[in-house]
Design a protein around this motif. Structure first.
Motif, PDB file in Angstrom:
ATOM      1  N   ASP A 301       0.824  -1.208   0.000  1.00 14.13           N
ATOM      2  CA  ASP A 301       0.000   0.000   0.000  1.00 14.13           C
ATOM      3  C   ASP A 301       0.857   1.256   0.000  1.00 14.13           C
ATOM      4  O   ASP A 301       2.050   1.214   0.261  1.00 14.13           O
ATOM      5  CB  ASP A 301      -1.059  -0.020   1.109  1.00 14.13           C
ATOM      6  N   TYR A 302       0.190   2.338  -0.330  1.00 17.32           N
ATOM      7  CA  TYR A 302       0.891   3.585  -0.605  1.00 17.32           C
ATOM      8  C   TYR A 302       1.689   4.110   0.593  1.00 17.32           C
ATOM      9  O   TYR A 302       2.759   4.690   0.431  1.00 17.32           O
ATOM     10  CB  TYR A 302      -0.140   4.625  -1.076  1.00 17.32           C
ATOM     11  N   SER A 303       1.193   3.886   1.785  1.00 16.44           N
ATOM     12  CA  SER A 303       1.842   4.485   2.962  1.00 16.44           C
ATOM     13  C   SER A 303       3.282   3.994   3.136  1.00 16.44           C
ATOM     14  O   SER A 303       4.140   4.712   3.640  1.00 16.44           O
ATOM     15  CB  SER A 303       1.022   4.193   4.224  1.00 16.44           C
ATOM     16  N   ILE A 304       3.561   2.770   2.674  1.00 15.98           N
ATOM     17  CA  ILE A 304       4.902   2.208   2.787  1.00 15.98           C
ATOM     18  C   ILE A 304       5.926   3.083   2.068  1.00 15.98           C
ATOM     19  O   ILE A 304       7.099   3.142   2.447  1.00 15.98           O
ATOM     20  CB  ILE A 304       4.938   0.784   2.158  1.00 15.98           C
ATOM     21  N   LEU A 305       5.476   3.772   1.042  1.00 14.99           N
ATOM     22  CA  LEU A 305       6.403   4.544   0.198  1.00 14.99           C
ATOM     23  C   LEU A 305       6.827   5.874   0.814  1.00 14.99           C
ATOM     24  O   LEU A 305       7.774   6.506   0.336  1.00 14.99           O
ATOM     25  CB  LEU A 305       5.753   4.805  -1.165  1.00 14.99           C
ATOM     26  N   LYS A 306       6.134   6.302   1.837  1.00 21.08           N
ATOM     27  CA  LYS A 306       6.445   7.548   2.545  1.00 21.08           C
ATOM     28  C   LYS A 306       6.609   8.756   1.617  1.00 21.08           C
ATOM     29  O   LYS A 306       7.436   9.646   1.866  1.00 21.08           O
ATOM     30  CB  LYS A 306       7.728   7.384   3.370  1.00 21.08           C
ATOM     31  N   GLY A 307       5.867   8.735   0.521  1.00 23.63           N
ATOM     32  CA  GLY A 307       5.887   9.893  -0.379  1.00 23.63           C
ATOM     33  C   GLY A 307       7.116   9.985  -1.269  1.00 23.63           C
ATOM     34  O   GLY A 307       7.266  10.945  -2.022  1.00 23.63           O
ATOM     35  N   ASN A 308       8.013   8.994  -1.214  1.00 26.16           N
ATOM     36  CA  ASN A 308       9.201   9.042  -2.068  1.00 26.16           C
ATOM     37  C   ASN A 308       8.874   8.660  -3.504  1.00 26.16           C
ATOM     38  O   ASN A 308       7.958   7.892  -3.764  1.00 26.16           O
ATOM     39  CB  ASN A 308      10.268   8.072  -1.543  1.00 26.16           C
ATOM     40  N   ASP A 309       9.672   9.196  -4.436  1.00 23.26           N
ATOM     41  CA  ASP A 309       9.588   8.734  -5.817  1.00 23.26           C
ATOM     42  C   ASP A 309      10.116   7.311  -5.883  1.00 23.26           C
ATOM     43  O   ASP A 309      10.959   6.923  -5.075  1.00 23.26           O
ATOM     44  CB  ASP A 309      10.420   9.657  -6.720  1.00 23.26           C
ATOM     45  N   TRP A 310       9.651   6.551  -6.863  1.00 22.93           N
ATOM     46  CA  TRP A 310      10.090   5.151  -6.947  1.00 22.93           C
ATOM     47  C   TRP A 310       9.853   4.565  -8.333  1.00 22.93           C
ATOM     48  O   TRP A 310       9.073   5.105  -9.116  1.00 22.93           O
ATOM     49  CB  TRP A 310       9.371   4.292  -5.900  1.00 22.93           C
ATOM     50  N   ASP A 311      10.576   3.481  -8.606  1.00 18.23           N
ATOM     51  CA  ASP A 311      10.257   2.690  -9.786  1.00 18.23           C
ATOM     52  C   ASP A 311      10.124   1.232  -9.363  1.00 18.23           C
ATOM     53  O   ASP A 311      10.615   0.834  -8.303  1.00 18.23           O
ATOM     54  CB  ASP A 311      11.273   2.864 -10.933  1.00 18.23           C
ATOM     55  N   ALA A 312       9.413   0.465 -10.178  1.00 19.47           N
ATOM     56  CA  ALA A 312       9.307  -0.972  -9.951  1.00 19.47           C
ATOM     57  C   ALA A 312       9.801  -1.643 -11.209  1.00 19.47           C
ATOM     58  O   ALA A 312       9.344  -1.311 -12.306  1.00 19.47           O
ATOM     59  CB  ALA A 312       7.860  -1.371  -9.692  1.00 19.47           C
ATOM     60  N   VAL A 313      10.770  -2.524 -11.078  1.00 18.51           N
ATOM     61  CA  VAL A 313      11.283  -3.230 -12.254  1.00 18.51           C
ATOM     62  C   VAL A 313      10.768  -4.667 -12.217  1.00 18.51           C
ATOM     63  O   VAL A 313      10.719  -5.287 -11.159  1.00 18.51           O
ATOM     64  CB  VAL A 313      12.826  -3.146 -12.340  1.00 18.51           C
ATOM     65  N   MET A 314      10.334  -5.161 -13.385  1.00 17.34           N
ATOM     66  CA  MET A 314       9.596  -6.426 -13.413  1.00 17.34           C
ATOM     67  C   MET A 314      10.035  -7.332 -14.552  1.00 17.34           C
ATOM     68  O   MET A 314      10.231  -6.884 -15.664  1.00 17.34           O
ATOM     69  CB  MET A 314       8.103  -6.091 -13.559  1.00 17.34           C
ATOM     70  N   THR A 315      10.168  -8.607 -14.216  1.00 16.89           N
ATOM     71  CA  THR A 315      10.477  -9.601 -15.239  1.00 16.89           C
ATOM     72  C   THR A 315       9.177 -10.196 -15.785  1.00 16.89           C
ATOM     73  O   THR A 315       8.145 -10.178 -15.107  1.00 16.89           O
ATOM     74  CB  THR A 315      11.290 -10.757 -14.629  1.00 16.89           C
TER      75      THR A 315
END
Ligand code: JFZ
Length: 498
Positions: A301-315
Protein backbone atom coordinates in the motif's frame (compact mmCIF):
# COMPACT_ATOMS: atom_id res chain seq x y z
CA UNK A 1 36.88 51.07 18.06
CA UNK A 2 33.31 51.55 16.94
CA UNK A 3 34.01 49.23 14.05
CA UNK A 4 35.37 46.65 16.47
CA UNK A 5 32.25 46.88 18.62
CA UNK A 6 30.10 46.50 15.53
CA UNK A 7 31.91 43.29 14.64
CA UNK A 8 31.51 41.97 18.14
CA UNK A 9 27.83 42.79 18.00
CA UNK A 10 27.48 41.09 14.63
CA UNK A 11 29.29 38.04 15.92
CA UNK A 12 26.97 37.98 18.91
CA UNK A 13 23.95 38.18 16.60
CA UNK A 14 25.34 35.43 14.39
CA UNK A 15 25.85 33.11 17.35
CA UNK A 16 22.39 33.88 18.68
CA UNK A 17 20.76 33.45 15.28
CA UNK A 18 22.77 30.34 14.58
CA UNK A 19 21.60 28.82 17.82
CA UNK A 20 18.02 29.67 17.13
CA UNK A 21 18.18 28.13 13.67
CA UNK A 22 20.08 25.14 14.90
CA UNK A 23 17.67 24.71 17.78
CA UNK A 24 14.69 24.92 15.46
CA UNK A 25 16.19 22.44 13.10
CA UNK A 26 16.79 19.99 15.88
CA UNK A 27 13.37 20.46 17.38
CA UNK A 28 11.50 18.33 14.86
CA UNK A 29 13.94 15.47 15.08
CA UNK A 30 13.94 12.59 17.46
CA UNK A 31 16.54 12.09 20.15
CA UNK A 32 18.34 9.44 18.14
CA UNK A 33 18.68 11.68 15.05
CA UNK A 34 22.23 11.35 13.79
CA UNK A 35 24.26 14.17 12.31
CA UNK A 36 25.49 12.30 9.26
CA UNK A 37 28.33 13.40 7.09
CA UNK A 38 27.32 10.99 4.32
CA UNK A 39 23.57 11.38 4.23
CA UNK A 40 21.63 12.52 1.14
CA UNK A 41 23.34 15.07 -1.11
CA UNK A 42 20.13 17.04 -1.33
CA UNK A 43 17.66 16.89 1.51
CA UNK A 44 14.91 18.69 -0.38
CA UNK A 45 12.63 16.85 -2.78
CA UNK A 46 13.92 17.70 -6.26
CA UNK A 47 11.65 19.91 -8.35
CA UNK A 48 13.79 20.41 -11.47
CA UNK A 49 12.61 19.54 -14.99
CA UNK A 50 14.61 16.30 -15.19
CA UNK A 51 13.04 14.97 -12.00
CA UNK A 52 9.58 16.11 -13.05
CA UNK A 53 10.09 14.24 -16.32
CA UNK A 54 10.99 11.11 -14.33
CA UNK A 55 7.75 11.48 -12.34
CA UNK A 56 5.74 11.66 -15.56
CA UNK A 57 7.11 8.59 -17.40
CA UNK A 58 4.71 6.04 -15.94
CA UNK A 59 6.07 3.24 -18.09
CA UNK A 60 9.57 2.18 -19.05
CA UNK A 61 11.55 -0.65 -20.58
CA UNK A 62 14.50 -2.47 -19.02
CA UNK A 63 16.89 -4.41 -21.23
CA UNK A 64 19.33 -6.97 -19.85
CA UNK A 65 21.80 -7.86 -22.55
CA UNK A 66 25.29 -9.23 -22.36
CA UNK A 67 27.31 -12.44 -22.78
CA UNK A 68 24.72 -14.39 -20.76
CA UNK A 69 22.40 -13.99 -23.77
CA UNK A 70 24.48 -16.62 -25.57
CA UNK A 71 23.77 -19.55 -23.20
CA UNK A 72 20.22 -18.26 -22.61
CA UNK A 73 19.78 -20.01 -19.26
CA UNK A 74 21.10 -23.40 -20.33
CA UNK A 75 24.41 -24.96 -21.22
CA UNK A 76 24.82 -28.10 -23.34
CA UNK A 77 21.15 -28.80 -22.94
CA UNK A 78 21.20 -28.54 -19.17
CA UNK A 79 19.16 -25.89 -17.50
CA UNK A 80 19.88 -25.09 -13.92
CA UNK A 81 16.42 -23.61 -13.77
CA UNK A 82 15.61 -25.73 -10.79
CA UNK A 83 17.25 -23.71 -8.07
CA UNK A 84 18.91 -21.30 -10.48
CA UNK A 85 18.97 -17.68 -9.45
CA UNK A 86 18.53 -16.10 -12.87
CA UNK A 87 19.91 -16.54 -16.37
CA UNK A 88 22.26 -13.54 -16.15
CA UNK A 89 23.75 -15.17 -13.05
CA UNK A 90 24.73 -18.32 -14.97
CA UNK A 91 28.45 -17.68 -14.39
CA UNK A 92 27.80 -17.95 -10.66
CA UNK A 93 25.54 -20.99 -10.79
CA UNK A 94 26.44 -23.69 -8.34
CA UNK A 95 25.04 -27.10 -7.43
CA UNK A 96 24.80 -30.34 -9.37
CA UNK A 97 23.77 -28.73 -12.69
CA UNK A 98 26.71 -26.35 -12.70
CA UNK A 99 28.61 -26.61 -16.02
CA UNK A 100 32.17 -27.96 -15.77
CA UNK A 101 34.89 -25.27 -15.83
CA UNK A 102 32.10 -22.85 -16.35
CA UNK A 103 33.91 -19.75 -15.18
CA UNK A 104 36.66 -20.25 -17.75
CA UNK A 105 34.21 -21.08 -20.52
CA UNK A 106 32.01 -18.15 -19.67
CA UNK A 107 34.89 -15.72 -19.68
CA UNK A 108 35.65 -16.75 -23.27
CA UNK A 109 32.11 -16.29 -24.54
CA UNK A 110 33.05 -12.80 -25.70
CA UNK A 111 34.97 -14.44 -28.57
CA UNK A 112 31.62 -15.68 -29.87
CA UNK A 113 29.64 -12.53 -29.26
CA UNK A 114 28.35 -11.64 -32.71
CA UNK A 115 24.70 -10.52 -32.54
CA UNK A 116 24.19 -10.22 -36.29
CA UNK A 117 20.51 -9.30 -35.92
CA UNK A 118 21.12 -6.46 -33.48
CA UNK A 119 19.39 -3.32 -34.65
CA UNK A 120 18.98 -0.68 -31.96
CA UNK A 121 16.53 1.24 -34.12
CA UNK A 122 14.25 -1.77 -34.33
CA UNK A 123 14.31 -2.15 -30.54
CA UNK A 124 13.64 1.56 -30.10
CA UNK A 125 10.70 1.48 -32.52
CA UNK A 126 9.25 -1.48 -30.65
CA UNK A 127 9.70 0.29 -27.29
CA UNK A 128 8.05 3.40 -28.66
CA UNK A 129 5.12 1.40 -30.04
CA UNK A 130 4.79 -0.36 -26.69
CA UNK A 131 4.49 3.02 -24.98
CA UNK A 132 7.75 3.07 -22.99
CA UNK A 133 8.86 6.55 -22.04
CA UNK A 134 12.28 5.58 -20.73
CA UNK A 135 14.82 2.82 -21.07
CA UNK A 136 17.22 1.29 -18.57
CA UNK A 137 19.99 -0.49 -20.47
CA UNK A 138 22.71 -2.76 -19.05
CA UNK A 139 26.16 -1.35 -19.82
CA UNK A 140 27.98 -3.83 -17.58
CA UNK A 141 26.40 -6.59 -15.53
CA UNK A 142 28.01 -8.60 -12.70
CA UNK A 143 30.10 -10.57 -15.23
CA UNK A 144 32.10 -7.38 -15.86
CA UNK A 145 31.67 -7.40 -19.65
CA UNK A 146 31.23 -3.84 -20.99
CA UNK A 147 28.90 -3.22 -23.93
CA UNK A 148 30.83 -0.10 -24.86
CA UNK A 149 34.48 0.26 -25.91
CA UNK A 150 35.74 1.26 -22.48
CA UNK A 151 39.35 2.39 -22.21
CA UNK A 152 39.58 0.87 -18.76
CA UNK A 153 39.16 -2.82 -19.55
CA UNK A 154 39.73 -5.02 -22.57
CA UNK A 155 36.70 -7.07 -21.64
CA UNK A 156 34.35 -5.08 -23.86
CA UNK A 157 32.32 -5.19 -27.06
CA UNK A 158 35.12 -3.81 -29.25
CA UNK A 159 37.11 -7.00 -28.63
CA UNK A 160 34.35 -9.30 -29.85
CA UNK A 161 33.75 -10.34 -33.48
CA UNK A 162 30.93 -7.78 -33.43
CA UNK A 163 33.24 -4.89 -32.46
CA UNK A 164 30.48 -2.24 -32.27
CA UNK A 165 29.68 0.24 -29.50
CA UNK A 166 26.35 -1.20 -28.45
CA UNK A 167 25.68 1.40 -25.76
CA UNK A 168 26.09 4.21 -28.28
CA UNK A 169 23.75 2.61 -30.80
CA UNK A 170 21.13 2.05 -28.13
CA UNK A 171 21.44 5.54 -26.62
CA UNK A 172 21.21 7.17 -30.05
CA UNK A 173 18.32 5.07 -31.34
CA UNK A 174 16.15 5.47 -28.23
CA UNK A 175 16.93 9.16 -27.89
CA UNK A 176 15.90 9.62 -31.54
CA UNK A 177 12.54 8.01 -30.71
CA UNK A 178 12.06 10.45 -27.82
CA UNK A 179 12.70 7.79 -25.17
CA UNK A 180 14.93 8.87 -22.28
CA UNK A 181 17.87 6.60 -21.54
CA UNK A 182 19.18 5.47 -18.13
CA UNK A 183 22.19 3.25 -17.88
CA UNK A 184 22.29 0.18 -15.67
CA UNK A 185 25.74 -0.33 -14.16
CA UNK A 186 26.80 -3.13 -11.84
CA UNK A 187 29.57 -2.19 -9.44
CA UNK A 188 30.00 -5.84 -8.42
CA UNK A 189 32.39 -7.24 -11.03
CA UNK A 190 33.23 -10.96 -11.25
CA UNK A 191 35.89 -10.38 -13.90
CA UNK A 192 38.03 -7.58 -12.50
CA UNK A 193 41.06 -8.98 -10.63
CA UNK A 194 40.94 -6.22 -8.01
CA UNK A 195 37.31 -6.64 -7.07
CA UNK A 196 36.62 -8.20 -3.72
CA UNK A 197 33.39 -8.49 -1.80
CA UNK A 198 34.90 -8.34 1.70
CA UNK A 199 36.13 -5.18 3.26
CA UNK A 200 39.86 -4.92 2.45
CA UNK A 201 41.87 -6.11 5.46
CA UNK A 202 45.53 -6.01 4.42
CA UNK A 203 47.61 -3.28 2.80
CA UNK A 204 47.65 -5.25 -0.42
CA UNK A 205 43.87 -5.64 -0.42
CA UNK A 206 43.51 -1.93 0.32
CA UNK A 207 45.66 -1.12 -2.65
CA UNK A 208 43.83 -3.45 -4.96
CA UNK A 209 40.42 -2.25 -3.91
CA UNK A 210 41.48 1.38 -4.27
CA UNK A 211 42.47 0.45 -7.80
CA UNK A 212 39.05 -1.10 -8.35
CA UNK A 213 37.32 2.04 -7.07
CA UNK A 214 39.38 4.09 -9.45
CA UNK A 215 38.38 1.81 -12.34
CA UNK A 216 34.71 2.19 -11.40
CA UNK A 217 34.99 5.96 -11.27
CA UNK A 218 36.78 6.02 -14.61
CA UNK A 219 34.11 3.92 -16.28
CA UNK A 220 31.29 6.03 -14.89
CA UNK A 221 32.89 9.31 -15.94
CA UNK A 222 33.58 7.74 -19.32
CA UNK A 223 29.90 6.83 -19.71
CA UNK A 224 28.84 10.36 -18.75
CA UNK A 225 31.30 11.80 -21.19
CA UNK A 226 30.61 9.43 -24.09
CA UNK A 227 26.82 9.45 -23.88
CA UNK A 228 25.85 12.96 -22.81
CA UNK A 229 22.16 12.32 -23.61
CA UNK A 230 21.82 9.92 -20.71
CA UNK A 231 19.37 10.98 -18.01
CA UNK A 232 20.50 8.84 -15.15
CA UNK A 233 22.09 5.69 -13.80
CA UNK A 234 20.42 2.59 -12.43
CA UNK A 235 23.05 1.14 -10.13
CA UNK A 236 23.28 -2.45 -9.01
CA UNK A 237 25.67 -4.82 -7.28
CA UNK A 238 26.35 -2.33 -4.50
CA UNK A 239 25.58 -4.60 -1.55
CA UNK A 240 29.04 -6.05 -0.80
CA UNK A 241 30.79 -4.82 2.39
CA UNK A 242 33.76 -3.50 0.38
CA UNK A 243 31.58 -1.03 -1.53
CA UNK A 244 29.32 -0.25 1.43
CA UNK A 245 32.38 0.75 3.44
CA UNK A 246 33.71 2.99 0.67
CA UNK A 247 31.13 5.63 1.66
CA UNK A 248 33.59 8.51 1.55
CA UNK A 249 34.60 7.59 -1.99
CA UNK A 250 31.05 7.03 -3.20
CA UNK A 251 29.79 10.26 -1.61
CA UNK A 252 32.43 12.24 -3.49
CA UNK A 253 31.78 10.33 -6.68
CA UNK A 254 28.06 10.99 -6.54
CA UNK A 255 28.80 14.68 -6.06
CA UNK A 256 31.25 14.67 -8.94
CA UNK A 257 28.82 12.96 -11.31
CA UNK A 258 26.02 15.34 -10.40
CA UNK A 259 28.28 18.34 -10.95
CA UNK A 260 29.40 17.04 -14.32
CA UNK A 261 25.88 16.25 -15.43
CA UNK A 262 23.23 18.58 -14.00
CA UNK A 263 19.83 16.91 -13.72
CA UNK A 264 21.36 13.43 -13.44
CA UNK A 265 19.01 10.99 -11.73
CA UNK A 266 20.44 8.35 -9.40
CA UNK A 267 18.37 5.89 -7.43
CA UNK A 268 18.84 4.73 -3.87
CA UNK A 269 21.00 1.75 -4.78
CA UNK A 270 24.30 3.55 -5.24
CA UNK A 271 25.92 4.31 -1.92
CA UNK A 272 25.66 3.93 1.83
CA UNK A 273 26.06 6.23 4.79
CA UNK A 274 28.86 5.93 7.36
CA UNK A 275 26.85 3.37 9.34
CA UNK A 276 26.53 1.10 6.33
CA UNK A 277 22.86 1.90 5.76
CA UNK A 278 21.68 1.40 2.19
CA UNK A 279 18.70 2.95 0.33
CA UNK A 280 17.71 4.93 3.44
CA UNK A 281 20.30 6.51 5.71
CA UNK A 282 20.48 6.06 9.48
CA UNK A 283 17.83 8.74 9.89
CA UNK A 284 15.48 7.09 7.42
CA UNK A 285 16.16 9.65 4.69
CA UNK A 286 16.23 8.41 1.10
CA UNK A 287 19.77 8.16 -0.33
CA UNK A 288 19.31 9.29 -3.94
CA UNK A 289 16.50 10.68 -6.04
CA UNK A 290 14.09 7.78 -5.92
CA UNK A 291 13.60 4.51 -4.10
CA UNK A 292 15.08 1.68 -6.08
CA UNK A 293 14.16 -1.33 -4.00
CA UNK A 294 10.96 -2.41 -5.77
CA UNK A 295 12.18 -5.31 -7.72
CA UNK A 296 9.78 -8.02 -8.84
CA UNK A 297 7.44 -6.79 -6.15
CA UNK A 298 5.04 -3.90 -5.66
CA UNK A 299 4.27 -2.08 -2.43
CA UNK A 300 1.24 -3.50 -0.65
CA UNK A 301 0.00 0.00 0.00
CA UNK A 302 0.89 3.59 -0.61
CA UNK A 303 1.84 4.48 2.96
CA UNK A 304 4.90 2.21 2.79
CA UNK A 305 6.40 4.54 0.20
CA UNK A 306 6.45 7.55 2.54
CA UNK A 307 5.89 9.89 -0.38
CA UNK A 308 9.20 9.04 -2.07
CA UNK A 309 9.59 8.73 -5.82
CA UNK A 310 10.09 5.15 -6.95
CA UNK A 311 10.26 2.69 -9.79
CA UNK A 312 9.31 -0.97 -9.95
CA UNK A 313 11.28 -3.23 -12.25
CA UNK A 314 9.60 -6.43 -13.41
CA UNK A 315 10.48 -9.60 -15.24
CA UNK A 316 8.11 -11.52 -17.52
CA UNK A 317 9.29 -14.96 -16.31
CA UNK A 318 9.30 -15.43 -12.53
CA UNK A 319 12.98 -14.65 -12.00
CA UNK A 320 15.18 -14.10 -15.00
CA UNK A 321 16.44 -10.85 -16.46
CA UNK A 322 18.77 -12.11 -19.16
CA UNK A 323 17.59 -14.17 -22.15
CA UNK A 324 15.88 -17.48 -21.36
CA UNK A 325 15.63 -19.75 -24.39
CA UNK A 326 12.91 -21.90 -23.03
CA UNK A 327 9.84 -20.46 -21.40
CA UNK A 328 7.96 -23.77 -21.21
CA UNK A 329 7.06 -24.90 -17.73
CA UNK A 330 7.48 -21.40 -16.34
CA UNK A 331 4.70 -19.03 -15.49
CA UNK A 332 5.21 -16.01 -17.70
CA UNK A 333 3.17 -12.93 -16.90
CA UNK A 334 0.30 -12.15 -19.24
CA UNK A 335 -0.73 -8.85 -20.76
CA UNK A 336 -3.42 -8.48 -18.10
CA UNK A 337 -0.97 -9.28 -15.28
CA UNK A 338 1.39 -6.62 -16.56
CA UNK A 339 -1.27 -3.99 -17.22
CA UNK A 340 -2.62 -4.49 -13.70
CA UNK A 341 0.90 -4.05 -12.30
CA UNK A 342 1.45 -0.99 -14.47
CA UNK A 343 -1.74 0.68 -13.30
CA UNK A 344 -1.21 -0.29 -9.70
CA UNK A 345 2.28 1.25 -9.83
CA UNK A 346 1.21 4.45 -11.54
CA UNK A 347 -1.76 4.81 -9.16
CA UNK A 348 0.84 4.93 -6.37
CA UNK A 349 3.02 7.52 -8.15
CA UNK A 350 5.66 5.06 -9.36
CA UNK A 351 7.12 4.11 -12.75
CA UNK A 352 6.65 0.57 -13.99
CA UNK A 353 9.63 -0.83 -15.91
CA UNK A 354 9.21 -4.03 -17.90
CA UNK A 355 12.28 -6.13 -18.60
CA UNK A 356 13.32 -7.66 -21.93
CA UNK A 357 16.21 -10.07 -22.37
CA UNK A 358 17.24 -10.28 -26.04
CA UNK A 359 19.00 -13.39 -27.34
CA UNK A 360 22.60 -13.79 -28.47
CA UNK A 361 21.77 -12.62 -31.98
CA UNK A 362 20.00 -9.46 -30.89
CA UNK A 363 16.38 -10.57 -31.18
CA UNK A 364 13.80 -10.27 -28.46
CA UNK A 365 12.21 -13.50 -27.25
CA UNK A 366 9.05 -14.19 -29.31
CA UNK A 367 7.05 -14.04 -26.08
CA UNK A 368 8.42 -10.56 -25.45
CA UNK A 369 7.54 -9.46 -28.99
CA UNK A 370 3.99 -10.69 -28.44
CA UNK A 371 3.57 -8.89 -25.10
CA UNK A 372 5.15 -5.68 -26.44
CA UNK A 373 2.56 -5.65 -29.23
CA UNK A 374 -0.36 -6.41 -26.89
CA UNK A 375 0.68 -3.76 -24.37
CA UNK A 376 1.34 -1.27 -27.16
CA UNK A 377 -2.12 -1.78 -28.64
CA UNK A 378 -3.63 -1.19 -25.21
CA UNK A 379 -1.47 1.86 -24.52
CA UNK A 380 -2.40 3.32 -27.88
CA UNK A 381 -5.96 3.66 -26.62
CA UNK A 382 -5.45 4.11 -22.90
CA UNK A 383 -2.10 5.79 -22.24
CA UNK A 384 -3.87 9.00 -21.22
CA UNK A 385 -4.50 7.23 -17.91
CA UNK A 386 -0.76 6.53 -17.55
CA UNK A 387 1.48 9.40 -18.70
CA UNK A 388 1.93 12.37 -16.38
CA UNK A 389 -0.83 11.08 -14.14
CA UNK A 390 -0.61 10.93 -10.40
CA UNK A 391 -2.11 9.40 -7.36
CA UNK A 392 -5.68 10.08 -6.30
CA UNK A 393 -6.25 10.21 -2.57
CA UNK A 394 -9.75 8.76 -2.81
CA UNK A 395 -10.40 5.32 -1.34
CA UNK A 396 -9.21 2.47 -3.55
CA UNK A 397 -11.88 0.62 -5.50
CA UNK A 398 -12.40 -3.08 -6.22
CA UNK A 399 -12.81 -2.42 -9.96
CA UNK A 400 -9.31 -1.24 -10.71
CA UNK A 401 -6.91 1.67 -10.29
CA UNK A 402 -7.32 5.44 -10.09
CA UNK A 403 -4.95 7.99 -11.63
CA UNK A 404 -5.30 11.70 -12.22
CA UNK A 405 -4.23 14.49 -14.54
CA UNK A 406 -5.58 17.99 -14.02
CA UNK A 407 -9.36 17.92 -13.68
CA UNK A 408 -9.70 14.34 -14.85
CA UNK A 409 -9.63 11.20 -12.79
CA UNK A 410 -9.12 7.94 -14.65
CA UNK A 411 -10.38 4.61 -13.46
CA UNK A 412 -8.82 1.69 -15.29
CA UNK A 413 -11.35 -1.10 -14.87
CA UNK A 414 -10.08 -4.65 -14.54
CA UNK A 415 -13.08 -6.06 -12.69
CA UNK A 416 -16.44 -5.22 -14.20
CA UNK A 417 -19.26 -5.41 -11.67
CA UNK A 418 -22.23 -7.64 -12.28
CA UNK A 419 -24.74 -4.78 -11.89
CA UNK A 420 -22.90 -2.70 -14.53
CA UNK A 421 -22.54 0.15 -12.04
CA UNK A 422 -19.20 1.53 -11.05
CA UNK A 423 -19.54 3.14 -7.67
CA UNK A 424 -16.96 5.86 -6.92
CA UNK A 425 -16.19 6.66 -3.30
CA UNK A 426 -15.55 10.36 -2.97
CA UNK A 427 -14.30 11.79 0.32
CA UNK A 428 -16.73 14.43 1.55
CA UNK A 429 -13.91 16.65 2.81
CA UNK A 430 -12.44 17.00 -0.67
CA UNK A 431 -15.17 19.39 -1.83
CA UNK A 432 -14.50 17.98 -5.24
CA UNK A 433 -17.16 15.95 -6.99
CA UNK A 434 -17.48 14.04 -10.24
CA UNK A 435 -19.28 16.16 -12.83
CA UNK A 436 -19.25 13.97 -15.92
CA UNK A 437 -18.02 10.54 -16.91
CA UNK A 438 -16.79 9.27 -20.27
CA UNK A 439 -15.60 6.06 -21.79
CA UNK A 440 -12.04 6.75 -22.88
CA UNK A 441 -12.07 4.33 -25.82
CA UNK A 442 -14.78 6.17 -27.79
CA UNK A 443 -15.32 9.36 -25.78
CA UNK A 444 -19.01 8.74 -25.19
CA UNK A 445 -20.56 10.25 -22.10
CA UNK A 446 -21.91 7.86 -19.51
CA UNK A 447 -24.75 8.27 -17.05
CA UNK A 448 -23.41 9.57 -13.74
CA UNK A 449 -25.58 9.90 -10.65
CA UNK A 450 -25.08 10.74 -7.03
CA UNK A 451 -25.99 7.70 -4.95
CA UNK A 452 -27.27 8.87 -1.63
CA UNK A 453 -27.15 5.77 0.45
CA UNK A 454 -27.11 7.82 3.62
CA UNK A 455 -24.80 5.95 5.92
CA UNK A 456 -24.29 7.71 9.19
CA UNK A 457 -20.84 9.20 9.85
CA UNK A 458 -19.64 8.13 6.44
CA UNK A 459 -16.52 10.00 5.33
CA UNK A 460 -17.38 9.32 1.69
CA UNK A 461 -20.16 10.07 -0.67
CA UNK A 462 -21.01 7.95 -3.71
CA UNK A 463 -21.29 8.40 -7.44
CA UNK A 464 -22.46 5.71 -9.79
CA UNK A 465 -21.39 5.40 -13.39
CA UNK A 466 -23.62 3.29 -15.58
CA UNK A 467 -21.73 1.03 -17.96
CA UNK A 468 -23.57 0.74 -21.28
CA UNK A 469 -24.65 -2.81 -22.05
CA UNK A 470 -23.67 -2.37 -25.70
CA UNK A 471 -20.11 -1.79 -24.59
CA UNK A 472 -18.28 -5.02 -24.00
CA UNK A 473 -14.56 -5.30 -23.64
CA UNK A 474 -12.24 -8.27 -23.37
CA UNK A 475 -9.52 -6.13 -21.90
CA UNK A 476 -9.18 -3.51 -19.15
CA UNK A 477 -10.82 -0.21 -20.13
CA UNK A 478 -10.67 3.32 -18.81
CA UNK A 479 -13.39 5.58 -17.45
CA UNK A 480 -12.55 9.26 -17.55
CA UNK A 481 -14.24 11.36 -14.90
CA UNK A 482 -14.31 15.13 -14.90
CA UNK A 483 -14.12 16.52 -11.37
CA UNK A 484 -14.74 20.01 -10.08
CA UNK A 485 -15.10 21.91 -6.84
CA UNK A 486 -18.52 22.20 -5.32
CA UNK A 487 -19.57 24.57 -2.63
CA UNK A 488 -19.23 22.97 0.74
CA UNK A 489 -22.66 21.81 1.79
CA UNK A 490 -23.88 19.64 4.54
CA UNK A 491 -24.40 16.17 3.15
CA UNK A 492 -25.50 14.75 6.42
CA UNK A 493 -29.03 13.51 6.95
CA UNK A 494 -30.76 15.17 9.78
CA UNK A 495 -30.31 12.99 12.81
CA UNK A 496 -33.27 12.00 14.89
CA UNK A 497 -33.22 13.84 18.18
CA UNK A 498 -31.99 11.61 20.91
C1 JFZ B 1 19.96 -7.51 -9.39
C2 JFZ B 1 20.82 -8.39 -10.26
O1 JFZ B 1 21.54 -9.28 -9.47
C3 JFZ B 1 19.95 -9.11 -11.25
O2 JFZ B 1 20.73 -9.91 -12.09
C4 JFZ B 1 19.20 -8.09 -12.10
O3 JFZ B 1 20.11 -7.29 -12.84
C5 JFZ B 1 18.36 -7.21 -11.19
C6 JFZ B 1 17.67 -6.10 -11.93
O4 JFZ B 1 19.17 -6.62 -10.16
O5 JFZ B 1 19.23 -8.36 -8.53
C7 JFZ B 1 18.69 -7.90 -7.40
C8 JFZ B 1 19.10 -6.75 -6.80
C9 JFZ B 1 18.45 -6.28 -5.67
C10 JFZ B 1 17.39 -6.98 -5.15
C11 JFZ B 1 16.99 -8.15 -5.73
C12 JFZ B 1 17.65 -8.62 -6.85
N1 JFZ B 1 16.72 -6.47 -4.05
O6 JFZ B 1 17.05 -5.38 -3.55
O7 JFZ B 1 15.72 -7.06 -3.59
Amino acid sequence: MKRYLNSVFLLFLAVLFGNVVYGQEDAGKTADWKNLKYGPLHSERRADDAMEAFRDYGFGQFIHWGLYAIPGNEWEGVSARKGAAASEWIRAWSGPTKPVNWTQTYDNLYKQFNPVDFDAKRWARQAKAMGARYLIFTTKHHDGFALWPTQYSDYNSSNTPFKRDIVKEVVDAYTAEGIDVYLYFSVLDWHHPDYQSKNPATADEEKKFANFLNYTRNQLLELLHSYPQLKGFWFDGTWDPSWVNAYDFTYKLEKEMRNLHPGLIIGSRFRSDEYGKRHFDSNGQLLGDYEQGWERKLPADYSILKGNDWDAVMTIPPNGWGYMKDWTGLYTKTKDDLLAMLMRTVSMDGNFVLNFGPDGKGNMHPGEDKLAKEIGDWMHINSEAVYATHRVSWPTLPYGYLTRKGDYIYLTVFNRPINEQIRLLVPKVANERPQAAYLLVDGRELKLAHADIGLDRDANTYYDIQLPSDFQSNEPFVLKVKVGLVEAKEEKLMDAKK
